[in-house]
Design an enzyme around this catalytic site. Structure first.
Site, PDB file in Angstrom:
ATOM      1  N   GLY A   1       3.784  11.960   0.770  1.00  0.00           N
ATOM      2  CA  GLY A   1       4.863  11.038   1.134  1.00  0.00           C
ATOM      3  C   GLY A   1       6.123  11.808   1.439  1.00  0.00           C
ATOM      4  O   GLY A   1       6.076  12.962   1.869  1.00  0.00           O
ATOM      5  N   SER A   2       7.260  11.175   1.161  1.00  0.00           N
ATOM      6  CA  SER A   2       8.536  11.776   1.550  1.00  0.00           C
ATOM      7  C   SER A   2       8.957  12.868   0.565  1.00  0.00           C
ATOM      8  O   SER A   2       8.506  12.911  -0.582  1.00  0.00           O
ATOM      9  CB  SER A   2       9.600  10.692   1.609  1.00  0.00           C
ATOM     10  OG  SER A   2       9.807  10.168   0.317  1.00  0.00           O
TER      11      SER A   2
ATOM     12  N   GLU B   1       2.232  16.760  -0.950  1.00  0.00           N
ATOM     13  CA  GLU B   1       2.263  17.008   0.495  1.00  0.00           C
ATOM     14  C   GLU B   1       3.413  16.175   1.030  1.00  0.00           C
ATOM     15  O   GLU B   1       3.414  14.950   0.878  1.00  0.00           O
ATOM     16  CB  GLU B   1       0.960  16.558   1.175  1.00  0.00           C
ATOM     17  CG  GLU B   1      -0.222  17.466   0.908  1.00  0.00           C
ATOM     18  CD  GLU B   1      -0.049  18.878   1.415  1.00  0.00           C
ATOM     19  OE1 GLU B   1       0.814  19.126   2.284  1.00  0.00           O
ATOM     20  OE2 GLU B   1      -0.771  19.756   0.918  1.00  0.00           O
TER      21      GLU B   1
ATOM     22  N   LYS C   1      -2.602   4.118  -6.120  1.00  0.00           N
ATOM     23  CA  LYS C   1      -1.534   3.265  -5.595  1.00  0.00           C
ATOM     24  C   LYS C   1      -1.269   3.614  -4.117  1.00  0.00           C
ATOM     25  O   LYS C   1      -0.655   4.620  -3.807  1.00  0.00           O
ATOM     26  CB  LYS C   1      -0.253   3.472  -6.421  1.00  0.00           C
ATOM     27  CG  LYS C   1       0.869   2.578  -5.995  1.00  0.00           C
ATOM     28  CD  LYS C   1       2.056   3.426  -5.584  1.00  0.00           C
ATOM     29  CE  LYS C   1       3.107   2.716  -4.808  1.00  0.00           C
ATOM     30  NZ  LYS C   1       2.715   2.025  -3.600  1.00  0.00           N
TER      31      LYS C   1
ATOM     32  N   GLY D   1       8.630  12.992  -3.501  1.00  0.00           N
ATOM     33  CA  GLY D   1       7.900  14.175  -3.987  1.00  0.00           C
ATOM     34  C   GLY D   1       8.664  14.869  -5.108  1.00  0.00           C
ATOM     35  O   GLY D   1       8.085  15.277  -6.117  1.00  0.00           O
TER      36      GLY D   1
ATOM     37  N   CYS E   1       2.394  13.957   9.659  1.00  0.00           N
ATOM     38  CA  CYS E   1       3.189  15.035   9.054  1.00  0.00           C
ATOM     39  C   CYS E   1       2.942  16.354   9.784  1.00  0.00           C
ATOM     40  O   CYS E   1       3.749  17.268   9.702  1.00  0.00           O
ATOM     41  CB  CYS E   1       2.953  15.149   7.559  1.00  0.00           C
ATOM     42  SG  CYS E   1       1.261  14.950   7.108  1.00  0.00           S
TER      43      CYS E   1
ATOM     44  N   GLN F   1      11.528   2.193   9.824  1.00  0.00           N
ATOM     45  CA  GLN F   1      11.221   3.467  10.508  1.00  0.00           C
ATOM     46  C   GLN F   1      11.797   3.456  11.924  1.00  0.00           C
ATOM     47  O   GLN F   1      12.288   4.473  12.408  1.00  0.00           O
ATOM     48  CB  GLN F   1       9.705   3.696  10.529  1.00  0.00           C
ATOM     49  CG  GLN F   1       9.292   5.021  11.160  1.00  0.00           C
ATOM     50  CD  GLN F   1       9.865   6.247  10.437  1.00  0.00           C
ATOM     51  OE1 GLN F   1       9.747   6.363   9.221  1.00  0.00           O
ATOM     52  NE2 GLN F   1      10.501   7.146  11.174  1.00  0.00           N
TER      53      GLN F   1
ATOM     54  N   GLU G   1      13.163  15.884   9.343  1.00  0.00           N
ATOM     55  CA  GLU G   1      11.975  15.180   9.815  1.00  0.00           C
ATOM     56  C   GLU G   1      12.350  13.764  10.243  1.00  0.00           C
ATOM     57  O   GLU G   1      12.969  13.025   9.482  1.00  0.00           O
ATOM     58  CB  GLU G   1      10.911  15.115   8.713  1.00  0.00           C
ATOM     59  CG  GLU G   1       9.630  14.502   9.222  1.00  0.00           C
ATOM     60  CD  GLU G   1       8.525  14.474   8.172  1.00  0.00           C
ATOM     61  OE1 GLU G   1       8.782  14.001   7.060  1.00  0.00           O
ATOM     62  OE2 GLU G   1       7.415  14.935   8.489  1.00  0.00           O
TER      63      GLU G   1
HETATM   64  P1  ADP Z   1       7.601   6.990   3.118  1.00  0.00           P
HETATM   65  O1  ADP Z   1       9.021   7.206   3.512  1.00  0.00           O
HETATM   66  O2  ADP Z   1       6.606   7.713   3.927  1.00  0.00           O
HETATM   67  O3  ADP Z   1       7.237   5.576   2.825  1.00  0.00           O
HETATM   68  P2  ADP Z   1       7.640   7.437   0.257  1.00  0.00           P
HETATM   69  O4  ADP Z   1       7.724   8.745  -0.436  1.00  0.00           O
HETATM   70  O5  ADP Z   1       8.692   6.442   0.042  1.00  0.00           O
HETATM   71  O6  ADP Z   1       7.472   7.815   1.768  1.00  0.00           O
HETATM   72  O7  ADP Z   1       6.251   6.728  -0.053  1.00  0.00           O
HETATM   73  C1  ADP Z   1       5.049   7.425  -0.318  1.00  0.00           C
HETATM   74  C2  ADP Z   1       4.368   6.766  -1.493  1.00  0.00           C
HETATM   75  O8  ADP Z   1       5.176   6.972  -2.658  1.00  0.00           O
HETATM   76  C3  ADP Z   1       4.204   5.260  -1.349  1.00  0.00           C
HETATM   77  O9  ADP Z   1       2.957   4.869  -1.890  1.00  0.00           O
HETATM   78  C4  ADP Z   1       5.351   4.730  -2.170  1.00  0.00           C
HETATM   79  O10 ADP Z   1       5.138   3.432  -2.655  1.00  0.00           O
HETATM   80  C5  ADP Z   1       5.385   5.736  -3.308  1.00  0.00           C
HETATM   81  N1  ADP Z   1       6.653   5.743  -4.056  1.00  0.00           N
HETATM   82  C6  ADP Z   1       7.880   5.408  -3.621  1.00  0.00           C
HETATM   83  N2  ADP Z   1       8.785   5.517  -4.616  1.00  0.00           N
HETATM   84  C7  ADP Z   1       8.122   5.936  -5.723  1.00  0.00           C
HETATM   85  C8  ADP Z   1       8.496   6.246  -7.076  1.00  0.00           C
HETATM   86  N3  ADP Z   1       9.726   6.123  -7.514  1.00  0.00           N
HETATM   87  N4  ADP Z   1       7.526   6.657  -7.912  1.00  0.00           N
HETATM   88  C9  ADP Z   1       6.261   6.807  -7.477  1.00  0.00           C
HETATM   89  N5  ADP Z   1       5.842   6.508  -6.249  1.00  0.00           N
HETATM   90  C10 ADP Z   1       6.748   6.083  -5.365  1.00  0.00           C
END
Ligand code: ADP
Length: 477
Positions: A224-225, A246, A171, A229, A280, A327, A379
């Site tokens: 991701g965030s 990460e 995904k 995480g 990052c 952003q 961040e």
């Molecule tokens: P950013 O702020 O960098 O977009 P996110 O953590 O929101 O960071 O996104 C990183 C990835 O995690 C994306 O592919 C996003 O769609 C996915 N994501 C966001 N929310 C969820 C969730 N509840 N469960 C699993 N994946 C998610």
């Protein structure tokens, strides 16, 4: 307009789609990409589960050939895929082509690793018994990726997952589905059997969450965030699932009095502002000792004057747009926070208009910042950097380590003593001496400590630690 569909159980499926918009020119739709549902995700997980027994026992030559073919095709199409990347994410075309080349190299590396799978044979402490240690594939790997490296991060998760015999539900981030679609198309045509690799594009709260909630996903690798995480972590613990995270960084770069000024300025400008500060590993805290402080700030500001912010596709652009409106708002909010906290805005801070409508922000430099300010602790993920003045090396090191994060850390110095001490005592997973904090090799471990990362390292041979499960077998001779 064609809809780029999801890929589930070897078929392209899905009719609902979302527009992929170019942040350098918001009038341009890069493409329409499928919006996956809960049902799609469940089907993808079921397909990956069904494909696992055969793929986990597939020959290493078959895996080698597929990964090598994919790497070769990505390299042959680097200009076209690089342009697609620059259009959907907004990093400059040379940066985007560089990232595409790196994705190809990652596939080449893991094509080689497939042929180097090995275990250990050791004598038992008991007589007449042999012990074998081998690595088995983990099972169905859920891959969840962010928007800032649309081709390299998918590559560094997909290649080892497949190399070690796992099946995948992938995904990508909502903002950048195009490069992921292209990689999956390439891997499919390279010969992956049906169900081994499934692509479900769509929302994190729908597709991602369904992956987190499924007991059939045996491992999740996430970039991701920090907030997401943590969700991955708690859901994974509930399912007794292996996971790897990460997340963010607030990477320091120390500049000492004895630094080569040109080296320090180049490294700081690159670390802080290239790729629009959206890495990052970007350096957002420049920790500078008193003796060089004013000279360094003057030289860095002069360098920032020369950097061109414009459409990512235009030749001569050094910094592309911010990735999207959300952003951009985060970045400008933090600029206001920095001003209110009492940091001095030494450069930038303003939105800019260009020929094409996009999310253009000047590179922004704060001076007179302290390490306790929010702009130094949280961040931002944009082209916003603070300079923190310190007395000496000892205070610089303590300040560098005083952060909830620990991904990358840099030092600019000509002193072997300080460089060596910093390498030993930095609390980051990656340390750079006289180099930008961002910009890493593809064949060595990548990852951080503290709030930046969780679980085994990614990339290089260390990747095996996450994507396999160790088995110890005893045999009576
Ligand atoms: P950013 O702020 O960098 O977009 P996110 O953590 O929101 O960071 O996104 C990183 C990835 O995690 C994306 O592919 C996003 O769609 C996915 N994501 C966001 N929310 C969820 C969730 N509840 N469960 C699993 N994946 C998610």
């Amino acid at each position: 307009m064609t809809i780029y569909q999801n890929f589930i159980a070897g078929e392209w499926v899905g009719s609902d789609a979302t527009k992929n918009i170019n942040p350098s020119d918001t009038n341009e739709v890069v493409g329409l990409y499928a919006d996956g549902t809960v049902e799609d995700t469940k089907n993808a997980i079921a397909a990956a589960k069904a494909a696992f027994p055969a793929w986990s026992r597939s020959g290493i030559w078959e895996r080698h050939v597929i990964l090598k073919k994919a790497g070769d095709e990505i390299m042959a199409r680097k200009d076209e895929l690089g342009a697609l990347l620059a259009r959907e994410e907004g990093k400059t075309l040379p940066e985007a082509i560089g990232e595409t080349i790196r994705a190809s190299q990652i596939f080449e590396f893991f094509a080689g690793e497939a042929l180097r799978l090995a275990g250990e044979v050791i004598p038992s402490v008991r007589p007449n018994i042999g012990v074998e240690i081998t690595r088995d594939p983990l099972g169905v790997i859920g891959i969840i990726t962010p928007w800032n490296f649309p081709i390299a991060i998918p590559a560094w998760k997909l290649a080892p997952a497949l190399c070690y015999g796992n099946t995948v539900v992938f995904k990508p981030a909502e903002l950048v589905p195009a490069c992921s679609w292209a990689i999956v198309d390439i891997l499919n045509r390279a010969g992956l059997p049906k169900g081994v690799l499934n692509l479900v594009m769509g929302r994190g709260s729908v597709v991602g969450q369904t992956m987190l909630d499924s007991p059939d996903v045996t491992g999740i690798t996430f970039t991701g965030s920090t907030g997401t995480g943590r969700r991955v972590a708690s859901a994974s613990i509930e399912h007794n699932r292996k996971f790897q995270l990460e997340m963010g960084g607030k990477n320091p770069m120390v500049v000492l009095d004895d630094a080569d000024l040109t080296v320090a300025v180049e490294a700081a400008a690159n670390s802080g502002f290239f790729s629009t500060g959206q890495r990052c590993t970007a350096s957002s805290r420049l920790i500078v000792t008193e003796g060089i402080h004013d000279k360094f700030v003057a030289a860095l500001t002069a360098k920032l004057e020369t950097l061109v912010v414009d459409n990512a596709m235009k030749s001569g652009t050094h910094i592309g747009p911010v990735v999207d409106e959300k952003q951009l708002k985060t970045d400008t909010d933090y600029i206001e926070i920095g001003k209110k906290e009492g940091a001095k805005l030494a450069f930038g801070g303003e939105l800019i208009s260009r020929e094409t409508p996009g999310f253009y922000l000047q590179p922004t430099l704060f001076t007179e910042a302290t390490n306790q300010m929010r702009i130094s602790r949280e961040e931002i993920f944009g082209p916003v950097v603070s300079v923190i003045r310190v007395k000496d090396y000892e205070e610089a090191l303590a300040t560098a380590n005083d952060t909830p994060f620990g991904l990358s850390a840099g030092i600019a110095t000509t002193s072997l003593k300080h460089a060596t001490h910093f390498k030993r005592n930095s609390e980051a997973g990656m340390v750079m001496v006289n180099l930008p904090t961002a910009g890493v090799d593809f064949h060595v471990p990548f990852g951080g400590r503290k709030g930046s990362s969780y679980g085994p390292r990614e990339q290089g041979k260390y990747a095996a630690e996450f994507y396999t499960s160790v088995k110890t077998a005893y045999t009576l001779a």
